[in-house]
Enzyme design. Structure first.
Site, PDB file in Angstrom:
ATOM      1  N   HIS A 273       0.833  -1.209   0.000  1.00 23.05           N
ATOM      2  CA  HIS A 273       0.000   0.000   0.000  1.00 23.05           C
ATOM      3  C   HIS A 273       0.871   1.265   0.000  1.00 23.05           C
ATOM      4  CE1 HIS A 273      -3.687   2.288   1.361  1.00 23.05           C
ATOM      5  NE2 HIS A 273      -2.749   3.103   1.804  1.00 23.05           N
ATOM      6  N   GLU A 274       1.811   1.312   0.945  1.00 24.41           N
ATOM      7  CA  GLU A 274       2.619   2.534   1.080  1.00 24.41           C
ATOM      8  C   GLU A 274       3.541   2.741  -0.126  1.00 24.41           C
ATOM      9  OE1 GLU A 274       1.489   4.376   3.275  1.00 24.41           O
ATOM     10  OE2 GLU A 274       0.470   2.860   4.490  1.00 24.41           O
TER      11      GLU A 274
END
EC number: 3.4.11.-
Length: 795
Positions: A273-274
């Site tokens: 995600h990051e």
């Protein structure tokens, strides 16, 4: 601090964002001219702004603004703050860390703190020489600080143009592991001292993920390095600061011996995600917080694509449906939901949209869109968007335009119905046989958790609908875009004995209600598993939510449950288990609570016996998750054999004779606590104190609420606010009490009211406070309580 500015219109004032900062002096020097000192600083604290007034007019042109100021290193987990940690020797120390999203860079330095105002940053930090200092960019030089030999000055390279909320710096004691990704980017994972080993899993994921995204977007990673770092006190799960991503320890650290399978999976998802944000969010940034959903929804979708690439054995897309899609539908069916796109005015409103609508519904509609467009055109559109807007800002419409260009489909028209209005449709379908064809009649209406929709206006969605039949359950026989309230579809050559299912793969963001005859014909396909797992999951989830909304009878749903006797799939069980749990919570207010416990024991014991307690050779990730789920469910419901075995294993674990595998700890802990006494609780608190790993501490914190005696529940609640529990984790202890039992719910609600001031001050109206309220009042189910929750003015 120095700013290179351009004065566009002559003025004698400069207005900037600043919060909890005292300015000592400020001056402006036009290029090649004398500097002018500001004579007044007028703080507008409500708006988090300061106005610098100058004695003479600043003329058009470029110049340098210099500001000397003092700020505080706060303990609020936002802005520039201190994070408390223990050294391996047991001393308490502090690291200095930043968390600027959404509007807290202004707590670290005066700035123009809006995503569309981008600049390059040259950062230098003066730090004790035995500390690690990190920022977004690579270190250019580390040199002794002239005034004090115990300090060094660390100078970092100039950043690309970026938004203030992505600036980051960390000063503390850390170890690291490093690797180079295939495309030459230096990747490091920073861990607490002595725990470098625990950074290896995240390092592998990150090194695999960067090339995956580079390839998917066809745009290289824009910085020379990326650091991933574990922070002790951290409010969110993680934050995508460009080149320096910060994480809670539990979202980054994996210990081969003491980490369970679900923690591995969680770390892989959060890293995915990051890192997606490094492109989508950092390279191209939303214009304003109204478009936050695009940032978060997109990253919450693509994290699954990335984990599926790294770990195909996780069957992660089926898990997406249970973790994100159904969760979003649950929230979005409420009368107080909100559209994905929310106009945000004052910065204080931004925190409110960091919720499951922005993340999970956002991700679900992007998954539906990706399916509707097809992967190839979707990637083309993404590349168009990222190259056109790189180092700039974009709005939702810009993405639709790029995807429309790539696919030739009416993307904006379809997607506006999903992002600009709240809620989603319920599609009612009935079938009629006409010789060799089946004629389907579809009707769409808004789905409401409170019962059939009775509003005046008829909201309408443009719904991509796929239909499959028993001839080929895994392949769409037909795809249509339903863009009106009613639609008739003819399925050619579909025999009377063929069943028909809508929403293949549970991708469309809608619920389906079948006519009784159509539903009846689907039940054998659940029993013989010819319906794919994700469709079995979607079918039972729709039925449960229709029953909760009072649209169909709960008895009908529980009858369908019996078709799941042969169910092998972890995610299907997990979702079933959740739904039975919600039903159990509702029934705890009635005389039927014991009956539902018996039902749970009946449903789960066959699969429990098949799995047993110990992993069999050749088992994988999903078997470990399923075993933990089933044993925990049986143990909590008081299944005799499970309870006895859990107590036996717990005793051996505590005595150090036979340490429980990480995957069995949660189910065993929750079982012995649920049926335990004060000595069980004391033992758990002792294990908590001894745990060296945050994951184990959190595991214990989450289950303590299972204890059922009133005086012990109070003890757990007091523990939640003690020094033993990190501030961000108090929420899960109180939430665990509220979810643990009927007594726990009442006690947690009273505790929240009695300690409101302390809790509110601790979380300062951030998203942790709203999470706490939701967890505490979630299980109540009568009008009296609803009124009490409403009346309670938390001020």
């Amino acid at each position: 601090m120095e700013f290179l500015l351009q004065v566009k219109n002559a003025t004698n004032q400069i207005v900037m964002n600043c919060a909890d900062i005292d300015i000592i002096t400020a001056s402006y020097a036009p290029e090649g001219d004398e500097e002018v000192h500001a004579t007044g600083f007028n703080y507008q604290n409500e708006d988090e702004k300061v106005t610098l007034s100058f004695p003479s007019t600043l003329q058009k042109g470029t110049g340098t603004l210099k500001i000397d100021f003092v700020g505080e290193l706060n303990d609020k987990m936002k802005g520039f703050y201190r994070s408390k940690y223990s050294t391996p020797g047991g001393d308490t120390r502090y690291a200095a860390v930043t968390q600027f999203e959404a509007t807290d860079a202004r707590r670290a330095f005066p700035c123009w703190d809006e995503p569309a105002i981008k600049a390059t940053f040259d950062i230098s930090l003066v730090v004790p020489k035995d500390r690690v200092a990190l920022s977004n960019m690579n270190v250019l030089e580390r040199r002794p600080y002239p005034d004090d030999e115990s300090l060094v000055e660390v100078k970092f390279a100039r950043s690309p143009v970026m938004s203030t909320y992505l600036v980051a710096f960390v000063v503390g004691e850390y170890d690291f592991v490093e690797a180079r990704s295939q495309d030459g980017v230096l990747v490091r994972v920073y861990t607490p001292v002595g725990k470098a080993e625990q950074g290896k899993f995240a390092l592998e994921v990150a090194a695999k993920t960067l090339p995956f995204y580079k390839d998917y977007f066809n745009v290289p990673y824009p910085l020379p390095k990326i650091d991933l770092i574990a922070i002790a006190d951290f409010a969110a799960g993680a934050m995508e600061n460009w080149g320096l991503v910060t994480y809670r320890e539990t979202a980054l650290l994996i210990d081969p011996k003491n980490s369970c399978s679900s923690s591995r999976q969680w770390v892989a998802l959060v890293v995915g995600h990051e890192l997606a944000h490094q492109w989508f969010g950092n390279l191209v940034t939303m214009e304003w917080w109204t478009h936050l959903w695009l940032n978060e929804g997109f990253a919450s979708w693509i994290e699954y694509l990335c984990v599926d690439h790294c770990f195909p054995e996780y069957d992660i897309w089926t898990q997406f449906v249970s973790a994100d899609y159904t969760r979003a539908q649950e929230l979005d069916a409420l009368d107080n939901s909100h559209p994905i796109e929310v106009s945000v005015g004052h910065p204080s409103e931004v925190d409110e949209i960091f919720d499951a609508i922005s993340y999970s519904k956002g991700a679900s509609v992007i998954r539906m869109l990706h399916d509707y467009i097809g992967d190839e055109d979707f990637r083309k559109g993404m590349n168009l968007y990222l190259t056109k807007f790189q180092q700039r800002n974009a709005a939702t419409e810009d993405l639709w335009e790029s995807l429309e260009k790539a696919s030739g489909k009416p993307i904006a028209a379809v997607m506006n119905t999903w992002t600009k209005q709240m809620g989603f449709p319920l599609i009612y379908v009935e079938a009629e046989q006409q010789e060799d064809d089946k004629v389907l009649k579809l009707v769409q209406k808004k789905f409401c958790a409170s019962g059939p929709y009775t509003g005046e206006d008829l909201p309408m969605w443009m719904v991509p609908i796929s239909i499959c039949t028993s001839e080929d359950p895994a392949c769409a026989k037909m795809q249509v875009l339903m863009d009106k309230p009613e639609l008739t579809v003819v399925l050619k050559d579909t025999k009377p004995e063929h069943w028909v299912k809508l929403n293949l793969g549970t991708v469309g963001f809608y619920r389906t209600q079948y006519s009784p005859a159509m539903l009846e014909s689907l039940i054998p396909a659940i029993r013989d598993l010819s319906l794919p797992p994700v469709d079995r999951l979607g079918l039972q989830n729709d039925l449960f939510s229709l029953a909760r909304a009072g649209i169909i009878s709960t008895v009908e749903v529980l009858k369908v449950m019996e078709a799941f006797v042969n169910e092998p799939n972890y995610t299907v069980w997990s979702d079933l288990s959740c739904n039975l749990g919600i039903l159990g919570t509702l029934l705890s207010h009635t005389d039927f609570y014991e009956d539902i416990q018996v039902f749970v024991r009946d449903v789960f014991s066959p699969i429990g016996e098949r799995l047993g307690w110990d992993p069999k050779p050749g088992e994988g990730h999903l078997d470990a998750l399923l075993r933990g789920l089933v044993l925990g469910k049986l143990g909590k419901a008081g299944h005799k054999a499970t309870l006895e075995e859990a107590r036996r294993r717990f005793k051996e674990h505590v005595e150090g004779k036979h340490i429980l595998s990480a995957d069995l700890r949660s189910p065993v802990y929750v079982t012995v606590l649920k049926h335990g006494d004060s000595s069980t609780l004391d033992t758990m608190l002792k294990l908590h104190k001894q745990a060296d790993m945050q994951e184990e501490k959190n595991r214990i914190e989450r289950v303590l609420g299972a204890i059922s005696q009133p005086e012990l529940i109070q003890k757990v609640l007091t523990f939640a606010l003690s020094e033993e529990v990190r501030p961000q984790d108090t929420v899960s202890v109180i939430g665990g009490v509220a979810g643990g039992s009927k007594q726990g719910r009442k006690a947690a609600w009273k505790f929240l009211r009695d300690n409101w001031e302390e809790l509110y001050n601790r979380y300062q109206g951030g998203f942790l406070i709203s999470r706490l309220i939701k967890l505490t009042v979630d299980g109540f189910a009568n009008d009296k309580m609803a009124a009490e929750v409403k009346v309670r003015s938390f001020n």
